[in-house]
Design a protein around this motif. Sequence first.
Motif, PDB file in Angstrom:
ATOM      1  N   PHE A 126       0.803  -1.206   0.000  1.00  0.00           N
ATOM      2  CA  PHE A 126       0.000   0.000   0.000  1.00  0.00           C
ATOM      3  C   PHE A 126       0.850   1.276   0.000  1.00  0.00           C
ATOM      4  N   SER A 127       2.144   1.117  -0.195  1.00  0.00           N
ATOM      5  CA  SER A 127       3.015   2.286  -0.243  1.00  0.00           C
ATOM      6  C   SER A 127       3.257   2.700  -1.690  1.00  0.00           C
ATOM      7  N   LYS A 128       3.754   3.907  -1.865  1.00  0.00           N
ATOM      8  CA  LYS A 128       4.036   4.410  -3.205  1.00  0.00           C
ATOM      9  C   LYS A 128       5.191   3.605  -3.795  1.00  0.00           C
ATOM     10  N   GLY A 129       4.979   3.108  -5.006  1.00  0.00           N
ATOM     11  CA  GLY A 129       5.995   2.271  -5.663  1.00  0.00           C
ATOM     12  C   GLY A 129       7.139   3.081  -6.219  1.00  0.00           C
TER      13      GLY A 129
END
Length: 130
Positions: A126-129
């Motif tokens: 769910f974190s920014k890639g």
Amino acid sequence: MKSKISTGARLLLGLIYFVFGLNGFLNFIPAQPQFPETAMGYLGALASSGYFIPVLSATQTISGLLLLSGFAAPVALVILAPITLQIFLFHAFLTPGLQNLVVPLLMLALHVTAASAYWRIYRPLFSKGL
């Protein structure tokens, strides 16, 4: 940290998927009352493909067994997430009546509760890639 509640949810969800997955092969649970025509059409289309129901049953059986054993449970929960969602949506849209939502809502709650024990594993998803 895994709590007794999340462990219980994992085991109960695993039992549901294992039993119903096996039923897809062995047909030991009697057929449910007739679904509405739209729901039967949808299920008939899936069955007529020839491959979908056996693959679904195998996925449910194996993933249910993984949940029961605790081995690779986070992966099993990810694999089963779209199935749990589709079970809920099938009953929400294709079978009328709140009584038809009791088990799907229970499964959804069990799934979220069981997955909550593995949030530290799922958090990077769910974190920014890159």
